[in-house]
Design an enzyme around this catalytic site. Structure first.
Site, mmCIF file in Angstrom:
data_model
loop_
_atom_site.group_PDB
_atom_site.id
_atom_site.type_symbol
_atom_site.label_atom_id
_atom_site.label_comp_id
_atom_site.label_asym_id
_atom_site.label_seq_id
_atom_site.Cartn_x
_atom_site.Cartn_y
_atom_site.Cartn_z
ATOM 1 N N MET A 85 19.500 91.638 66.270
ATOM 2 C CA MET A 85 19.598 90.973 64.678
ATOM 3 C C MET A 85 19.853 92.025 63.595
ATOM 4 S SD MET A 85 16.235 88.844 65.224
ATOM 5 C CE MET A 85 15.336 90.064 65.975
ATOM 6 N N ASP A 143 16.540 76.429 71.698
ATOM 7 C CA ASP A 143 16.997 77.385 70.582
ATOM 8 C C ASP A 143 18.483 77.408 70.294
ATOM 9 O OD1 ASP A 143 14.390 77.958 69.702
ATOM 10 O OD2 ASP A 143 14.419 80.110 70.476
ATOM 11 N N LYS A 178 17.116 78.637 65.312
ATOM 12 C CA LYS A 178 17.094 79.404 64.007
ATOM 13 C C LYS A 178 18.350 80.215 63.895
ATOM 14 C CE LYS A 178 11.934 80.125 64.305
ATOM 15 N NZ LYS A 178 11.779 79.841 65.595
#
Length: 268
Positions: free
Chosen positions: A189, A53, A75
């Site tokens: 996030m 990732d 991502k």
């Protein structure tokens, strides 16, 4: 970044064996290679193929052997190299071909790393898998910024929540639960939605003076910890141009940060 389309498949198990390759879900920790677990380092050194990732550091990837196949499936906000469904499909395809595979994620794969979704897919497909836990981003941010996530005098409960508020997810969060006193809440996030987070917590009962912090690039060179309150933190983060990756920490434990930071030695 590497892309899976650029690689030839890793040789499968001998034809007719019918044995799928084992998949190992590995938490890479918050960044520095010396915060990896010993087991994670061993698994990476032996890996034949790795799906990794965005938040996996170059230091960690350097532990891979020279012949290991590296496939980037990271991502970033509004920029996904591959949809999650395609990542799972690729993982299953390689494992069914007999390829022993490492799925490498930042932090811990079972804490907002979508490792749970991948583990369910593997279990349903009958593919053997192992989970190697990692130091979570929340642990790394709290420890290295000088914010103990729990404290007998300030927080007897720790809650981890997503700050990725899109559509129905904003309504799905249990704001009354998140706004309870004497607890610490860590939002993953949450950079883009910080004003909403602070406003919702106040709307559901937390005072505007509640200490809050945002920790950018936790445990890594360039780490910043910006402290304030629910009232002031959104403006402070905007003025300081905070960018992801960053975590938001809310609770009375944040008030300890200026004290601990006086003699706290950084890990980087």
């Amino acid at each position: 970044m590497d892309d899976f389309r650029r690689f030839e498949p890793v040789p499968a198990a001998p034809e007719g064996s019918g044995q799928p390759g084992k998949v190992t879900l590995v938490g890479a920790g918050p960044g520095p290679v010396d915060l990896l677990t010993v087991r994670a380092a061993r698994v990476l050194g032996e890996a034949q193929a790795v799906l990794y990732d965005h938040l996996v550091s170059a230091e960690v990837l350097a532990l891979l052997g020279p012949c290991a196949q590296r496939i980037y499936v990271g991502k970033e906000s509004a920029c996904h190299s591959m949809p999650q469904a395609d990542i799972i499909a690729l993982m299953l395809q390689m494992a069914r071909a007999g390829t022993p595979l490492v799925r490498l994620k930042g932090g811990d794969s079972f804490i907002f790393g979508r490792g749970g979704e991948e583990a369910v897919a593997l279990a349903q497909a009958g593919i053997p898998f192992e989970v190697v836990p990692g130091v979570s981003a929340a642990q790394g941010a709290g420890a290295c910024a000088g914010i103990p996530l729990t404290h007998r005098d300030h927080a007897g409960t720790l809650v981890l929540a997503t700050g990725h508020l899109r559509g129905e997810h904003e309504a799905a969060l249990d704001w009354p639960l998140l706004a309870r006193p004497r607890q610490t809440v860590v939002f993953y996030m949450g950079v883009a939605t910080l004003p909403t987070i602070c406003a919702q917590l106040q709307a559901h009962g937390l005072p505007g003076r509640t200490p809050a912090a945002i920790v950018e690039r936790a445990t890594m060179p360039g780490q910043r910890c910006i402290t304030g309150t629910l009232d002031t933190l959104p403006a402070l983060a905007l003025a300081q141009k905070v960018q992801a990756p960053a975590l938001v920490i809310v609770g009375e434990v944040v008030a300890l940060q200026p004290v601990l930071a006086q003699t706290l030695v950084p890990v980087y």
